[in-house]
Enzyme design. Structure first.
Site, PDB file in Angstrom:
ATOM      1  N   LYS A  52       0.833  -1.200   0.000  1.00  0.00           N
ATOM      2  CA  LYS A  52       0.000   0.000   0.000  1.00  0.00           C
ATOM      3  C   LYS A  52       0.871   1.255   0.000  1.00  0.00           C
ATOM      4  O   LYS A  52       0.622   2.199  -0.755  1.00  0.00           O
ATOM      5  CB  LYS A  52      -0.943  -0.017   1.213  1.00  0.00           C
ATOM      6  CG  LYS A  52      -2.032  -1.079   1.082  1.00  0.00           C
ATOM      7  CD  LYS A  52      -2.804  -1.324   2.375  1.00  0.00           C
ATOM      8  CE  LYS A  52      -3.751  -2.516   2.204  1.00  0.00           C
ATOM      9  NZ  LYS A  52      -4.440  -2.913   3.446  1.00  0.00           N
ATOM     10  N   GLN A  96      -4.411  -1.529   9.781  1.00  0.00           N
ATOM     11  CA  GLN A  96      -4.340  -2.846   9.143  1.00  0.00           C
ATOM     12  C   GLN A  96      -4.870  -3.933  10.076  1.00  0.00           C
ATOM     13  O   GLN A  96      -4.460  -4.023  11.238  1.00  0.00           O
ATOM     14  CB  GLN A  96      -2.881  -3.143   8.746  1.00  0.00           C
ATOM     15  CG  GLN A  96      -2.684  -4.462   8.022  1.00  0.00           C
ATOM     16  CD  GLN A  96      -3.349  -4.502   6.633  1.00  0.00           C
ATOM     17  OE1 GLN A  96      -3.307  -3.527   5.890  1.00  0.00           O
ATOM     18  NE2 GLN A  96      -3.973  -5.619   6.303  1.00  0.00           N
ATOM     19  N   ASP A 119     -10.686   2.785   4.093  1.00  0.00           N
ATOM     20  CA  ASP A 119     -10.941   1.345   3.980  1.00  0.00           C
ATOM     21  C   ASP A 119     -12.440   1.070   3.859  1.00  0.00           C
ATOM     22  O   ASP A 119     -12.845  -0.031   3.497  1.00  0.00           O
ATOM     23  CB  ASP A 119     -10.411   0.612   5.232  1.00  0.00           C
ATOM     24  CG  ASP A 119      -9.158  -0.203   4.929  1.00  0.00           C
ATOM     25  OD1 ASP A 119      -8.919  -0.518   3.752  1.00  0.00           O
ATOM     26  OD2 ASP A 119      -8.423  -0.526   5.886  1.00  0.00           O
TER      27      ASP A 119
END
Ligand code: NAD
Length: 290
Positions: A52, A96, A119
């Protein structure tokens, strides 16, 4: 069979994003800035976060990686979330998953400012998505939608079977595919660990999305001739012949299905890169909204 090459498509979309970022820079605008919080040493999470961050650099975004030890406390992690919410320079951020067992993932998710939730996991964005309102869409299902769109795969009126009901993949996937939109307009069945006779469902599917986490569970006898198969699974399987001691396998038996289906994503190089690109698209959107 058509290989749905997520790696190549993600590269194309990254080039498109880079053009947009270059234009922002030339106009003196704010460069999108994504932050990622990585807790602990989970090897798969480290790879995902590294991808990412690298992808941010590739398109000209700014990125900040906050690494914290496995034994971080709940209140310390909440403090980081609070600071990221308040930081005017950060357009969007991710925490994460998975988090260590002693951390309450729901509490962390609920603390994330929905305006920075790139997200797309917070209740506000999930709710807005479900109502068909503008939202940050969850990265993996949205990446799959972008892939279906760019590859011109018809979903309207199709029978879709989604395997797996996680909050981050399976459940939002069913929402996006069944919405009155293009892609969308599909008739969707959600199967999970309590589903009886999985095969009876999958055999009727024009499109299968597998997000289960069991290596190569979907075999050729479960799939209709000419179906489209999207394999979300990323599983490490022991393999002494590889230098790392493992290989990556999807939830689908790719070799067994390839002569039967009309299109399929490989693992790696299918859904994974599309997830990253979707996150970048959300970050650019967050930056432009602010
Ligand atoms: P999860 O691991 O949270 O849950 C698994 C789901 O599978 C559950 O909903 C469960 O009900 C279902 N399931 C378990 N056994 C089943 C069975 N026998 N039949 C039918 N359903 C069954 O799910 P997740 O977080 O969505 O992850 C699924 C897989 O996708 C994992 O391999 C994960 O690594 C991968 N993943 C990939 C990406 C990507 O970008 N490619 C993103 C997220 C997750």
């Amino acid at each position: 069979m058509q290989v749905l090459d997520g790696k190549a498509l993600a590269q194309t979309i990254k080039e498109e994003l880079k053009v947009k970022v270059d234009a922002i820079r030339q106009a003196g605008g704010k460069i999108p800035h994504l932050a990622a919080v990585l807790v602990g040493e989970n090897p798969a999470s480290q790879v995902y976060v590294r991808n990412k961050v690298r992808s941010c650099e590739a398109v000209g975004f700014r990125s900040t990686l906050l690494r914290r030890p496995q034994d971080i406390t709940q209140s310390e992690l909440l403090q980081i979330v609070t600071e990221l919410n308040a930081d005017p320079d950060i357009d969007g951020y991710i925490v994460q998953l998975p988090l260590p067992a002693h951390i309450d993932e729901d509490a962390i998710n609920l603390a994330i400012d929905p305006r920075k939730d790139v997200d797309g996991f917070t209740p506000v964005n999930i709710g807005r998505m479900t109502l068909g309102l503008d939202a940050y869409l969850p990265a993996t299902p949205n990446g799959i939608m972008v892939m279906l769109d760019r590859y011109g795969i018809e979903t309207s009126g199709k029978e879709v079977v989604v395997l797996g009901r996680s909050n981050i993949v399976g459940t939002p996937m069913t929402v996006l595919l069944s919405r009155k939109s293009n892609p969308g307009n599909a008739t969707v069945t959600l199967c999970h660990s309590r589903t009886k006779d999985l095969k009876a469902h999958t055999l009727h599917a024009d499109i299968i999305v597998a997000a289960i986490g069991i290596p190569e569970m979907v075999t050729a006898d479960m799939v209709k001739e000419g179906a489209v198969v999207i394999d979300v699974g990323i599983n490490r399987v022991d393999d002494a012949s590889r230098s790392k001691g493992y290989r990556l396998a999807g939830d689908v038996d790719y070799a067994g299905l390839k002569d039967k289906v009309s299109a399929m994503t490989p693992v790696p190089g299918g859904v994974g890169p599309m997830t990253v690109v979707s996150l970048l698209m959300n970050t650019l959107k967050a930056s432009q909204k602010r």
